[in-house]
Design an enzyme around this catalytic site. Sequence first.
Site, PDB file in Angstrom:
ATOM      1  N   THR A  21      -4.235  -1.358   8.018  1.00 28.84           N
ATOM      2  CA  THR A  21      -5.492  -1.167   7.294  1.00 28.84           C
ATOM      3  C   THR A  21      -6.697  -1.320   8.223  1.00 28.84           C
ATOM      4  OG1 THR A  21      -4.420  -2.097   5.334  1.00 28.84           O
ATOM      5  CG2 THR A  21      -6.829  -1.947   5.296  1.00 28.84           C
ATOM      6  N   ARG A  36      -1.093   9.806  19.850  1.00 28.85           N
ATOM      7  CA  ARG A  36      -2.104  10.849  20.077  1.00 28.85           C
ATOM      8  C   ARG A  36      -2.281  11.090  21.571  1.00 28.85           C
ATOM      9  NH1 ARG A  36      -6.288   8.484  15.528  1.00 28.85           N
ATOM     10  NH2 ARG A  36      -5.822  10.016  13.881  1.00 28.85           N
ATOM     11  N   ASN A  51     -11.975  -3.121   2.453  1.00 29.68           N
ATOM     12  CA  ASN A  51     -10.633  -3.434   2.949  1.00 29.68           C
ATOM     13  C   ASN A  51     -10.449  -4.879   3.393  1.00 29.68           C
ATOM     14  OD1 ASN A  51      -9.995  -0.834   2.370  1.00 29.68           O
ATOM     15  ND2 ASN A  51      -9.832  -0.124   4.473  1.00 29.68           N
ATOM     16  N   ASP A 100       2.469  -1.554  -4.345  1.00 31.26           N
ATOM     17  CA  ASP A 100       1.093  -1.070  -4.420  1.00 31.26           C
ATOM     18  C   ASP A 100       0.543  -1.497  -5.767  1.00 31.26           C
ATOM     19  OD1 ASP A 100      -1.311   0.778  -4.570  1.00 31.26           O
ATOM     20  OD2 ASP A 100      -0.403   1.549  -2.727  1.00 31.26           O
ATOM     21  N   HIS A 105      -8.919  -0.612  18.330  1.00 36.34           N
ATOM     22  CA  HIS A 105      -8.441   0.534  17.553  1.00 36.34           C
ATOM     23  C   HIS A 105      -9.594   1.257  16.859  1.00 36.34           C
ATOM     24  CE1 HIS A 105      -5.663   3.053  15.386  1.00 36.34           C
ATOM     25  NE2 HIS A 105      -5.984   2.557  14.214  1.00 36.34           N
ATOM     26  N   GLY A 121       0.845  -1.195   0.000  1.00 38.76           N
ATOM     27  CA  GLY A 121       0.000   0.000   0.000  1.00 38.76           C
ATOM     28  C   GLY A 121       0.876   1.239   0.000  1.00 38.76           C
TER      29      GLY A 121
END
Length: 311
Positions: A118, A153, A94, A34, A177, A7
Amino acid sequence: MKVAVLGAAGGIGQALALLLKNRLPAGSELSLYDIAPVTPGVAVDLSHIPTDVKVKGFCGEDPSPALVGADVVLISAGVARKPGMDRSDLFNINAGIVKNLVEKCAASCPKALIGIITNPVNTTVAIAAEVLKKAGVYDKRRLFGVTTLDVIRAETFVAEAKGLNVDKVRVNVIGGHSGVTILPLLSQIEGASFTADEVAAMTKRIQNAGTEVVEAKAGGGSATLSMGQAACRFGLSLIKGLQGEANVIECAYVEGDGKHATFFAQPILLGKNGVETVLDYGKLSAFEQEAMDGMLATLKADIQLGVEFVK
């Protein structure tokens, strides 16, 4: 060390490839794949950066040439979130992409450490595990859902809110997640205390940070640069573990002891086989325990969706 990024032409993949080109150990090989025909060009572009990391790019339907001999595979292929979508909307597209790519990993680099970026990670990791089991090469120590973005984060937001040095802030984020399954353990942060209202607000901000980026980009994408940084941090930690470095600890979504769910994000000690030890995440506050109890049904349903997809 050989690292493959699947990817690699996407927003996350290109950011990740740039960071790895600059930060992988000298003598490493970076293999970019990719489906998009631009990928060999991305590799050429990166190859002009003066670091001792060789870059090769591959495109087309078959990632196998990029995977042969890989020590670490990081999978970021798939579609990104757009405004109004949640991570489960991504599943329909996905899931198939991850299944196909992991089938190729099973054939070409069955011993590689595989990090799944992903989304929806809660589900795509379960898909990857089922694919590897079918191929007879599943090793729970070698498959990871990359949840490092939740960690960086949390570390960033806490440091900003409390005026702390961000380099010194460490936050364990457990669970899954997406949304309510993301549980930052704010009660355990050294040198910071929070009121009940602050805990609730900070937890919500960390859980919804992906949506914050999607909305701020106004239809122009999702979190690619911060995710690239998070994936690079995790990928480099995998490599440090493989090289025998001591005390390499990260949070990741792995098959642990099954106490809460088949897969669960928690701190792990990394080593030469991937997960050396699943570490105890410590004592939860009352708020955290309630959040944990409230998320497990969602997490288990996400996992079951992945298992059923492969069956």
